[in-house]
Design a protein around this motif. Structure first.
Motif, PDB file in Angstrom:
ATOM      1  N   GLN A  12       0.899  -1.254  -0.010  1.00 50.02           N
ATOM      2  CA  GLN A  12       0.019   0.086  -0.042  1.00 50.02           C
ATOM      3  C   GLN A  12       0.874   1.188   0.061  1.00 50.02           C
ATOM      4  N   GLN A  13       1.982   1.363   0.692  1.00 54.11           N
ATOM      5  CA  GLN A  13       2.845   2.485   0.761  1.00 54.11           C
ATOM      6  C   GLN A  13       3.425   2.741  -0.428  1.00 54.11           C
ATOM      7  N   ILE A  16       0.522   4.344  -2.832  1.00 56.31           N
ATOM      8  CA  ILE A  16       0.249   5.752  -2.483  1.00 56.31           C
ATOM      9  C   ILE A  16       1.495   6.644  -2.859  1.00 56.31           C
ATOM     10  N   GLN A  20       1.021   9.645  -5.494  1.00 56.40           N
ATOM     11  CA  GLN A  20       1.313  11.086  -5.139  1.00 56.40           C
ATOM     12  C   GLN A  20       2.347  11.443  -6.437  1.00 56.40           C
ATOM     13  N   VAL A  44      -3.338  12.995  -2.485  1.00 60.07           N
ATOM     14  CA  VAL A  44      -3.390  11.651  -2.081  1.00 60.07           C
ATOM     15  C   VAL A  44      -2.917  11.618  -0.570  1.00 60.07           C
ATOM     16  N   GLN A  46      -2.878   9.612   3.356  1.00 61.22           N
ATOM     17  CA  GLN A  46      -3.302   8.673   4.327  1.00 61.22           C
ATOM     18  C   GLN A  46      -3.673   9.312   5.680  1.00 61.22           C
ATOM     19  N   VAL A  51      -6.824   5.640   2.920  1.00 63.26           N
ATOM     20  CA  VAL A  51      -6.131   6.364   1.723  1.00 63.26           C
ATOM     21  C   VAL A  51      -7.340   7.268   1.241  1.00 63.26           C
TER      22      VAL A  51
END
Length: 205
Positions: A12-13, A16, A20, A44, A46, A51
């Motif tokens: 997920q990171q 993300i 971005q 975007v 968190q 998210v």
């Protein structure tokens, strides 16, 4: 999105960070049974485990009303590169394409509070052109209010995040190096960006 196992972008990171970096995305909604798309800049964020995608439409865009009716799909994609079979070790090969993409699904929520809309625009200025903030702050309040009245701001809490990075993971080390060597000398930034992603995944010799 069709994602074979070896092309999955499941972190997920990482997803993300990709969103971005390539934050000018395409939002797709259904209008009268027909898919409609608009290209928008997104923030975007968190927020805890969630998210959240934040953006705004021109109020005159019919999609600015349809977006609240059902789930939307937001597509983040770029870069991409044509992969010639000349990079492969076997003659029985065909061309393909390397690329990265993230698909985010969720239902939009309207942001209609004037202070929240102003805060959203200031966040977008900070992300896309921080140097413009001084000019924005000097603009007459009635002008800024007029501009804000011309947009529909919204946010989407992502319910499903699907990522794909097709970077020749299914090819041999020699073939991957051939691809990197070939694309590295390209004048096309898309292609050299793909090289950076391939090398970042440890796909070079």
């Amino acid at each position: 999105m069709y994602v074979p196992k070896h092309f999955q972008l499941s972190d997920q990171q990482e997803a993300i960070s990709f969103m971005q970096q390539y934050s000018f995305a395409t939002i797709v909604t259904m209008m009268n049974g027909i898919p409609e798309a608009t290209h928008l800049p997104f923030l975007v964020e968190q927020r805890g485990e969630h998210v959240v995608l934040v953006s705004h439409f021109a109020r005159a865009n019919p999609q600015s009303r349809a977006v609240f009716n059902e789930k939307s799909l937001v597509i983040f994609t770029e870069p991409h590169a044509y992969i010639s079979p000349s990079n492969y070790e076997k003659e029985l090969s065909v061309p393909t394409w390397n690329y990265l993409a993230v698909h985010a699904y969720g239902k939009a929520t309207l942001i209609d509070d004037e202070a929240q809309v102003a805060q959203l625009l200031e966040k977008m200025i900070g992300f896309y052109e921080a140097g413009y903030r001084a000019q924005w702050d000097k603009l007459p309040e009635d002008y800024k209010l007029k501009m804000m009245n011309g947009i529909t701001a919204f946010e989407i809490v992502v319910e499903d995040l699907q990522g794909k990075k097709k970077l020749s993971q299914n090819r041999t080390e020699t073939e991957r190096q051939n691809i990197i060597d070939s694309l590295s000398v390209s004048p096309n930034k898309n292609e050299t960006d793909i090289v950076a992603f391939m090398q970042g995944q440890g796909l070079s010799l």
